[in-house]
Design an enzyme around this catalytic site. Structure first.
Site, PDB file in Angstrom:
ATOM      1  N   TYR A  55       0.853  -1.189   0.000  1.00 17.05           N
ATOM      2  CA  TYR A  55       0.000   0.000   0.000  1.00 17.05           C
ATOM      3  C   TYR A  55       0.880   1.227   0.000  1.00 17.05           C
ATOM      4  O   TYR A  55       1.824   1.312   0.784  1.00 17.05           O
ATOM      5  CB  TYR A  55      -0.928   0.025   1.228  1.00 17.05           C
ATOM      6  CG  TYR A  55      -2.361   0.030   0.793  1.00 17.05           C
ATOM      7  CD1 TYR A  55      -2.913   1.183   0.235  1.00 17.05           C
ATOM      8  CD2 TYR A  55      -3.143  -1.116   0.859  1.00 17.05           C
ATOM      9  CE1 TYR A  55      -4.212   1.179  -0.235  1.00 17.05           C
ATOM     10  CE2 TYR A  55      -4.433  -1.123   0.387  1.00 17.05           C
ATOM     11  CZ  TYR A  55      -4.975   0.033  -0.162  1.00 17.05           C
ATOM     12  OH  TYR A  55      -6.247   0.030  -0.641  1.00 17.05           O
ATOM     13  N   GLU A  57      -0.362   4.907  -0.719  1.00 11.11           N
ATOM     14  CA  GLU A  57      -1.124   6.116  -1.078  1.00 11.11           C
ATOM     15  C   GLU A  57      -0.199   7.330  -1.097  1.00 11.11           C
ATOM     16  O   GLU A  57       0.633   7.506  -0.204  1.00 11.11           O
ATOM     17  CB  GLU A  57      -2.265   6.335  -0.081  1.00 11.11           C
ATOM     18  CG  GLU A  57      -3.401   5.351  -0.308  1.00 11.11           C
ATOM     19  CD  GLU A  57      -4.597   5.608   0.602  1.00 11.11           C
ATOM     20  OE1 GLU A  57      -4.498   6.475   1.486  1.00 11.11           O
ATOM     21  OE2 GLU A  57      -5.617   4.930   0.408  1.00 11.11           O
ATOM     22  N   ASP A 201      -6.892  11.289 -26.061  1.00 12.16           N
ATOM     23  CA  ASP A 201      -6.949   9.950 -25.456  1.00 12.16           C
ATOM     24  C   ASP A 201      -6.347   8.975 -26.464  1.00 12.16           C
ATOM     25  O   ASP A 201      -6.975   8.635 -27.467  1.00 12.16           O
ATOM     26  CB  ASP A 201      -8.407   9.607 -25.146  1.00 12.16           C
ATOM     27  CG  ASP A 201      -8.577   8.214 -24.572  1.00 12.16           C
ATOM     28  OD1 ASP A 201      -7.607   7.438 -24.569  1.00 12.16           O
ATOM     29  OD2 ASP A 201      -9.705   7.895 -24.122  1.00 12.16           O
ATOM     30  N   THR A 227      -4.384   3.981 -22.028  1.00  8.07           N
ATOM     31  CA  THR A 227      -4.253   2.697 -21.350  1.00  8.07           C
ATOM     32  C   THR A 227      -2.799   2.277 -21.521  1.00  8.07           C
ATOM     33  O   THR A 227      -2.030   2.912 -22.249  1.00  8.07           O
ATOM     34  CB  THR A 227      -5.127   1.617 -22.006  1.00  8.07           C
ATOM     35  OG1 THR A 227      -4.682   1.450 -23.356  1.00  8.07           O
ATOM     36  CG2 THR A 227      -6.596   1.990 -21.994  1.00  8.07           C
ATOM     37  N   LYS A 230      -2.846  -1.885 -24.607  1.00  4.70           N
ATOM     38  CA  LYS A 230      -3.290  -2.096 -25.997  1.00  4.70           C
ATOM     39  C   LYS A 230      -2.038  -2.150 -26.883  1.00  4.70           C
ATOM     40  O   LYS A 230      -1.222  -3.046 -26.692  1.00  4.70           O
ATOM     41  CB  LYS A 230      -4.317  -1.032 -26.367  1.00  4.70           C
ATOM     42  CG  LYS A 230      -5.575  -1.126 -25.466  1.00  4.70           C
ATOM     43  CD  LYS A 230      -6.674  -0.144 -25.812  1.00  4.70           C
ATOM     44  CE  LYS A 230      -7.840  -0.260 -24.845  1.00  4.70           C
ATOM     45  NZ  LYS A 230      -8.884   0.768 -25.084  1.00  4.70           N
ATOM     46  N   ARG A 236      -2.520  -4.359 -17.741  1.00  9.07           N
ATOM     47  CA  ARG A 236      -3.712  -3.508 -17.783  1.00  9.07           C
ATOM     48  C   ARG A 236      -3.528  -2.348 -16.816  1.00  9.07           C
ATOM     49  O   ARG A 236      -3.349  -2.555 -15.620  1.00  9.07           O
ATOM     50  CB  ARG A 236      -4.957  -4.291 -17.363  1.00  9.07           C
ATOM     51  CG  ARG A 236      -5.165  -5.584 -18.099  1.00  9.07           C
ATOM     52  CD  ARG A 236      -6.570  -6.103 -17.922  1.00  9.07           C
ATOM     53  NE  ARG A 236      -7.441  -5.360 -18.808  1.00  9.07           N
ATOM     54  CZ  ARG A 236      -7.524  -5.580 -20.120  1.00  9.07           C
ATOM     55  NH1 ARG A 236      -6.810  -6.524 -20.681  1.00  9.07           N
ATOM     56  NH2 ARG A 236      -8.325  -4.856 -20.860  1.00  9.07           N
TER      57      ARG A 236
HETATM   58  C1  LIG Z   1      -9.874   1.266 -24.276  1.00  9.69           C
HETATM   59  C2  LIG Z   1     -10.161   2.723 -24.205  1.00  9.69           C
HETATM   60  C3  LIG Z   1     -10.382   3.369 -22.983  1.00  9.69           C
HETATM   61  C4  LIG Z   1     -10.665   2.647 -21.688  1.00  9.69           C
HETATM   62  O1  LIG Z   1      -9.752   1.834 -21.222  1.00  9.69           O
HETATM   63  P1  LIG Z   1     -10.117   0.738 -20.090  1.00  9.69           P
HETATM   64  O2  LIG Z   1      -8.766   0.351 -19.650  1.00  9.69           O
HETATM   65  O3  LIG Z   1     -10.885  -0.324 -20.799  1.00  9.69           O
HETATM   66  O4  LIG Z   1     -10.907   1.432 -19.036  1.00  9.69           O
HETATM   67  C5  LIG Z   1     -10.478   4.742 -22.968  1.00  9.69           C
HETATM   68  N1  LIG Z   1     -10.408   5.448 -24.105  1.00  9.69           N
HETATM   69  C6  LIG Z   1     -10.244   4.855 -25.313  1.00  9.69           C
HETATM   70  C7  LIG Z   1     -10.162   5.714 -26.527  1.00  9.69           C
HETATM   71  C8  LIG Z   1     -10.135   3.477 -25.390  1.00  9.69           C
HETATM   72  O5  LIG Z   1     -10.009   2.904 -26.594  1.00  9.69           O
END
Ligand SMILES: *Cc1c(COP(=O)(O)O)cnc(C)c1O
Length: 418
Positions: A55, A57, A201, A227, A230, A236
């Site tokens: 932990y 924080e 994003d 993220t 991907k 993750r």
């Molecule tokens: C996959 C994705 C997210 C969310 O990611 P999670 O890890 O699934 O919460 C946010 N924005 C975009 C554009 C995504 O493709």
């Protein structure tokens, strides 16, 4: 192994068997879900480490708990590598995933009821960019822009007109099912004109961005979220990059605004993935992901498939299968039985419902991680065509699944042991 600490296979045979089964699936099938990949064994080892027990924080050297001698170093290493990789002023690696990273941005800049703008989900945007069923569409006044009817590309004229009319606090650019490059400079100009914070994003494309296969919004957008699992190929998780002036607001929003303790085992995995992405081979990987997607798009178009926008600039393609006499869902389910895993997806202006839409989304990041290239993309197009012509022919699907399995055996996947 001491009796009080048995291995998973001994202590929980059910979960152990399921993990082994998933391992098998990920080895034997062609994985084309555009948001998925194979994390390396090293990434998984770090993520499965004792750091899950900690932990911590707060942020490095400003924690609310003692005993952070190691954790601080892990987080600082992850941040330093990501700064180098993306050229960012400031990095926060604590978001639990992409959606919480985005929520933290809302918390940093908006009050409930403020106006925000993002690409609509049916046009390829993400839930968290203001979709009506998302908290981001419920707690904020959401204005959604789309793509043009004729070429299915983001309509920057519409974005500008809506921004002038609604003057959003946040302007989101970023996509989840859109096959083309984003013009971050054009979004910057629109955000400046209306005094909006520009958020890019790059959840899907962060591996392409740091690998040099897609333009980077870092230094252009005020804030960049992503993220880590991907195209980036980490565990993750989530990460946020921002300009110095926003660093304090972003950090406060992530903790204590939205989250408690960071997932330190994930931070370690992200640090490992960042190190992998700093190696020259990752640039080759990113370029091949795009090259493979382009090859697959061309091969499918040649076979008469409705490739949305006529091709792709990134790791994914959207394909309208209406002209082939199947729905997206029918095709996705038949493909799964043939060992080819992807998702059904709405296409722009889809007349069908999201639960059984007209298209499929196909991504090349995972196949490319296995070392597959142009020949395998052409073979894949052939299999997809065969399945499309006879989605109910179970013997035919089983035959293709066997062929797919043979191909997969020649391309070992990182992190998979069989
Ligand atoms: C996959 C994705 C997210 C969310 O990611 P999670 O890890 O699934 O919460 C946010 N924005 C975009 C554009 C995504 O493709």
């Amino acid at each position: 192994m001491p009796a009080f600490d048995p291995a998973l296979a001994e202590s929980d045979p059910e979960i152990s068997r399921l993990v082994a089964e998933e391992n098998r699936l990920e080895h034997d099938k062609l994985r084309l879900i555009a948001s998925e990949n194979y994390a390396s064994r090293a990434v998984m080892e770090a993520t499965g480490s004792v750091l899950t027990n900690k932990y911590s924080e707060g942020y490095a050297h400003k924690r609310y708990y003692e005993g952070q001698q190691v954790v601080d170093q892990v987080e600082e290493l992850a941040i330093a590598r990501l700064k180098q990789l993306f050229g960012a002023d400031h990095v926060n690696v604590q978001p639990y995933s992409g959606s919480p990273a985005n929520l933290a941005v809302y918390l940093a800049f908006c009050a409930p009821g403020d106006t925000i703008m993002g690409l609509a989900l049916p046009a390829g945007g993400h839930l968290t960019h203001g979709h009506s069923v998302s908290i981001t569409g419920k707690y904020f006044k959401s204005v959604q822009y789309g793509v043009r009817k004729d070429d299915h590309r983001i309509d920057l004229d519409e974005v500008r007109a809506l921004a002038r009319q609604h003057r959003p606090k946040l302007l989101w650019c970023g996509t989840t099912a859109y096959p083309r490059t984003l013009d971050f400079g054009a979004f910057r100009a629109i955000a400046d004109e209306v005094g909006a914070i520009l958020v890019a994003d790059i959840a899907h494309i962060s591996g392409l961005v740091c690998g040099g296969a897609h333009p980077s919004p870092v230094g252009i957008a005020d804030v960049v979220t992503s993220t880590t699992h991907k195209t980036f190929r980490g565990p993750r998780g989530g990460m946020i990059f921002c300009k110095k002036e926003h660093a304090a607001a972003i950090d406060r929003a992530v903790f204590p605004g939205l989250q408690g303790g960071p997932h330190n085992h994930v931070t370690a995995g992200i640090a490992v993935a960042a190190r992998e992405a700093l190696a020259p081979e990752f640039k080759t990987y990113a370029a091949r992901v795009v090259e493979n997607a382009r090859t697959l798009a061309a091969a499918l178009a040649e076979r008469g498939f409705g490739v949305i926008t006529g091709g792709t600039d990134n790791h994914l393609l959207l394909v309208d299968v209406t002209s082939k006499g199947v729905t997206g869902k029918q095709l996705a389910q038949a493909l799964d039985r043939a060992g080819i895993v992807l998702n059904y997806n709405s296409v722009p202006f889809d007349p069908r419902k999201p639960f059984d839409p007209s298209g499929v989304r196909i991504g090349t990041p995972a196949m490319t991680t296995r070392g597959m290239g142009k020949d395998e993309m052409r073979a894949l197009a052939g299999w997809i065509d065969r399945v499309t012509q006879a989605p109910g022919d179970e013997a035919g699907l089983a035959k293709i699944a066997a062929e797919v399995k043979d191909l997969c055996a020649k391309f070992p996947a990182p992190g998979i042991r069989v």
